[in-house]
Design a protein around this motif. Structure first.
Motif, short mmCIF file in Angstrom:
data_model
loop_
_atom_site.label_atom_id
_atom_site.label_comp_id
_atom_site.label_asym_id
_atom_site.label_seq_id
_atom_site.Cartn_x
_atom_site.Cartn_y
_atom_site.Cartn_z
N SER A 108 -5.37 -13.03 -7.51
CA SER A 108 -5.54 -13.66 -6.20
C SER A 108 -6.73 -13.07 -5.46
O SER A 108 -7.37 -13.73 -4.66
CB SER A 108 -4.28 -13.48 -5.36
OG SER A 108 -4.02 -12.11 -5.16
N ARG A 165 0.82 -1.22 0.00
CA ARG A 165 0.00 0.00 0.00
C ARG A 165 0.85 1.27 0.00
O ARG A 165 0.52 2.25 0.63
CB ARG A 165 -1.00 0.03 1.18
CG ARG A 165 -1.86 -1.22 1.32
CD ARG A 165 -2.67 -1.55 0.07
NE ARG A 165 -3.47 -2.74 0.32
CZ ARG A 165 -3.06 -3.98 -0.01
NH1 ARG A 165 -1.90 -4.17 -0.63
NH2 ARG A 165 -3.84 -5.01 0.25
N THR A 194 1.54 -0.47 -8.22
CA THR A 194 1.23 0.55 -9.24
C THR A 194 2.46 0.80 -10.11
O THR A 194 2.36 0.91 -11.34
CB THR A 194 0.78 1.85 -8.54
OG1 THR A 194 -0.29 1.53 -7.65
CG2 THR A 194 0.31 2.89 -9.54
C1 LIG Z 1 -1.72 -7.30 -4.16
C2 LIG Z 1 -0.39 -6.59 -3.94
C3 LIG Z 1 0.57 -6.99 -5.04
C4 LIG Z 1 -0.67 -5.08 -3.97
O1 LIG Z 1 0.59 -4.39 -3.88
P1 LIG Z 1 0.69 -2.90 -3.28
O2 LIG Z 1 2.07 -2.44 -3.52
O3 LIG Z 1 0.17 -2.90 -1.89
O4 LIG Z 1 -0.33 -2.12 -4.21
P2 LIG Z 1 -0.37 -0.53 -4.38
O5 LIG Z 1 0.14 0.13 -3.14
O6 LIG Z 1 0.27 -0.14 -5.65
O7 LIG Z 1 -1.93 -0.36 -4.48
C5 LIG Z 1 -2.59 0.44 -5.43
C6 LIG Z 1 -4.03 0.57 -5.02
O8 LIG Z 1 -4.65 -0.72 -5.02
C7 LIG Z 1 -5.22 -1.00 -3.75
N1 LIG Z 1 -4.97 -2.42 -3.48
C8 LIG Z 1 -3.83 -3.08 -3.73
N2 LIG Z 1 -3.96 -4.36 -3.35
C9 LIG Z 1 -5.19 -4.49 -2.84
C10 LIG Z 1 -5.90 -5.59 -2.29
N3 LIG Z 1 -5.34 -6.81 -2.18
N4 LIG Z 1 -7.15 -5.37 -1.86
C11 LIG Z 1 -7.71 -4.14 -1.97
N5 LIG Z 1 -7.08 -3.07 -2.50
C12 LIG Z 1 -5.83 -3.25 -2.92
C13 LIG Z 1 -4.46 -0.12 -2.79
O9 LIG Z 1 -5.20 0.12 -1.63
C14 LIG Z 1 -4.22 1.11 -3.60
O10 LIG Z 1 -5.40 1.89 -3.61
P3 LIG Z 1 -5.34 3.49 -3.52
O11 LIG Z 1 -4.53 3.92 -4.70
O12 LIG Z 1 -6.78 3.89 -3.58
O13 LIG Z 1 -4.66 3.78 -2.23
C15 LIG Z 1 0.22 -6.95 -2.56
O14 LIG Z 1 -0.71 -6.60 -1.57
C16 LIG Z 1 0.59 -8.42 -2.43
O15 LIG Z 1 1.71 -8.79 -2.70
N6 LIG Z 1 -0.37 -9.26 -1.96
C17 LIG Z 1 -0.13 -10.66 -1.70
C18 LIG Z 1 0.23 -11.45 -2.95
C19 LIG Z 1 -0.81 -11.32 -4.04
O16 LIG Z 1 -2.00 -11.42 -3.80
N7 LIG Z 1 -0.32 -11.07 -5.26
C20 LIG Z 1 -1.14 -10.92 -6.43
C21 LIG Z 1 -1.13 -12.20 -7.17
S1 LIG Z 1 -2.28 -12.16 -8.53
#
Ligand SMILES: CC(C)(COP(=O)(O)OP(=O)(O)OC[C@H]1O[C@@H](n2cnc3c(N)ncnc32)[C@H](O)[C@@H]1OP(=O)(O)O)[C@@H](O)C(=O)NCCC(=O)NCCS
Length: 397
Positions: free
Chosen positions: A118, A90, A95
């Motif tokens: 996911s 976050r 992004t």
């Molecule tokens: C999903 C993941 C990659 C997001 O990465 P991140 O660096 O936190 O994402 P960002 O900070 O760029 O988020 C951008 C926006 O998306 C939202 N967002 C990101 N992941 C989210 C999630 N899982 N649920 C809800 N919102 C989410 C953020 O809140 C943010 O919103 P905003 O711009 O309104 O504040 C990270 O949480 C992660 O590694 N999760 C576990 C592994 C996983 O699920 N990977 C994806 C495999 S398909």
């Protein structure tokens, strides 16, 4: 995002990216013997890393292609391995990864990107939309008696895991692809080869021989449910025609020590229940979004698929990749930019949802995801986007 660097990872950094990705999914690092196989799934030059004082985020992709309504295939990037370190989420790392990937795809001239998500809220903001769906179900084997009109099918033969890759690749290449299906590139087969060898229950690979060679296959494992009943889980199943479909089902129903056959994320319109004298031998157990699609080059994507019925002007809104925004005249003759007023307007994520035929414009309009200049246009819009069969990918990556 500030104080971060984003770059393509070197080959000697890719294992750290895999470990980071697995940790983000709450999984242990890959053991050495597994990594020896998994590393070949990484297409060189396609793994991105975001660093502060260490690697904190990663995403990768593989070249493929995607079949679209009408049967053409467009170049695609299959996106996977996305993860951000739990203490750095976050803060815009994903992004940044998405921005860098889109820039890379644009340089390569890739038309679409697709992925398995996911979680539902992650990718819509980047212009991805749910483009294919899957349905899971259970078949009670003893209740599942084939109807007399089910075709006999051809011979089915078990294949050893060491021979599987070559035989399945040959079979997959022969199978007619529905919209949403993708090419399985070498890097994907490298991943699959490892996946076949993992798991507690042994894998079984059965291929169907039609007139032209292997024209269908099913990959499955048999395990025990808590009550002790035998459950055969279908992991991968493709077939070219009705004979191969029937032949594979005759085989599945013949496997001993099996009480239930579990189908995971199959096409919505796969007629398994129609094979049986009692269609209630099949119970739907779940399902949902399968793959998410991002139209990277909207003009090329629109030109590649077939359109039906009367022409309409569709306006696409794309705040992330602004070169896609604009109005397009879609007709049986193709797609071209136009200055004419729009009959339909939708975001690029909603366009991805309609593009393969997974959602009708009328459904998108009902949910407020698509604007119509007048309500009566909805029927023409549904006809325009109509596709043959439910779109489905059927390849996990
Ligand atoms: C999903 C993941 C990659 C997001 O990465 P991140 O660096 O936190 O994402 P960002 O900070 O760029 O988020 C951008 C926006 O998306 C939202 N967002 C990101 N992941 C989210 C999630 N899982 N649920 C809800 N919102 C989410 C953020 O809140 C943010 O919103 P905003 O711009 O309104 O504040 C990270 O949480 C992660 O590694 N999760 C576990 C592994 C996983 O699920 N990977 C994806 C495999 S398909």
């Amino acid at each position: 995002m500030t104080d971060h660097r984003t770059r393509v990872l070197r080959e000697d950094e890719v294992r750290a990216a895999n470990t980071l990705f697995r940790a983000a999914l709450h999984m242990k690092p890959a053991p050495d013997e597994d990594w020896d196989r998994t590393r070949h799934a990484y297409q060189p030059g396609r793994t991105l890393g975001v660093f502060d004082d260490a690697l904190i985020g990663t995403a990768r992709s593989t070249d493929s292609d995607l079949t679209v309504p009408g049967g053409a295939a467009v170049s695609s990037a299959a996106v996977t391995g996305v993860g951000v370190r739990a203490d750095r989420t976050r803060r815009g790392v994903l992004t940044e990864l998405m921005r860098a990937q889109f820039a890379d795809f644009a340089e390569r001239g890739v038309v679409v990107a697709n992925l398995w998500a996911s979680e539902g809220p992650i990718y819509g903001r980047f212009g991805y939309g749910v483009a294919t769906h899957g349905r899971s179900s259970t078949v009670r084997r003893r209740q599942a008696v084939l109807r007399p009109d089910v075709p006999p099918g051809g011979e089915v033969e078990l294949v050893d895991v060491d021979a599987a890759r070559a035989v399945l690749a040959e079979g997959y290449a022969r199978i007619g692809r529905r919209a949403g299906m993708m090419a399985r590139p070498d890097h994907w087969w490298n991943y699959y080869d490892g996946a076949l060898r993992r798991g507690d229950d042994p894998v079984a690979i059965a291929v169907h021989h039609g007139g032209r060679g292997v024209d269908g296959f099913v990959v499955y494992r048999v395990g025990r449910a808590p009550g002790g009943s035998g459950v055969l889980t279908v992991e991968d199943m493709h077939y070219d025609d009705a004979a191969a479909f029937a032949g594979l089902w005759r085989y599945l129903l013949s496997v001993d020590l099996v009480d239930e056959i579990s189908l995971v994320y199959r096409p919505l319109d796969e007629p398994v229940d129609l094979l049986f004298t009692d269609p209630r031998a099949v119970t739907v157990t779940g399902g949902g979004d399968e793959t998410w699609l991002r139209l990277l080059d909207v003009p090329a994507a629109l030109a590649a698929r077939r359109w039906a019925g009367e022409p309409l002007v569709v306006e696409v809104v794309d705040p992330v990749l602004e070169h896609n925004a604009g109005r397009y005249l879609l007709s049986e003759d193709g797609a071209e930019r136009t200055g004419e007023p729009a009959a339909v307007r939708l975001g690029v994520d909603a366009l991805a949802m309609a593009y393969l035929g997974g959602w009708r414009p009328s459904a998108l309009a009902r949910a407020g995801r698509l604007w119509l200049a007048e309500p009566g246009i909805v029927h023409a819009a549904d006809r325009l986007f109509a596709a043959h069969g439910a779109p489905w990918c059927g390849t996990f990556f």
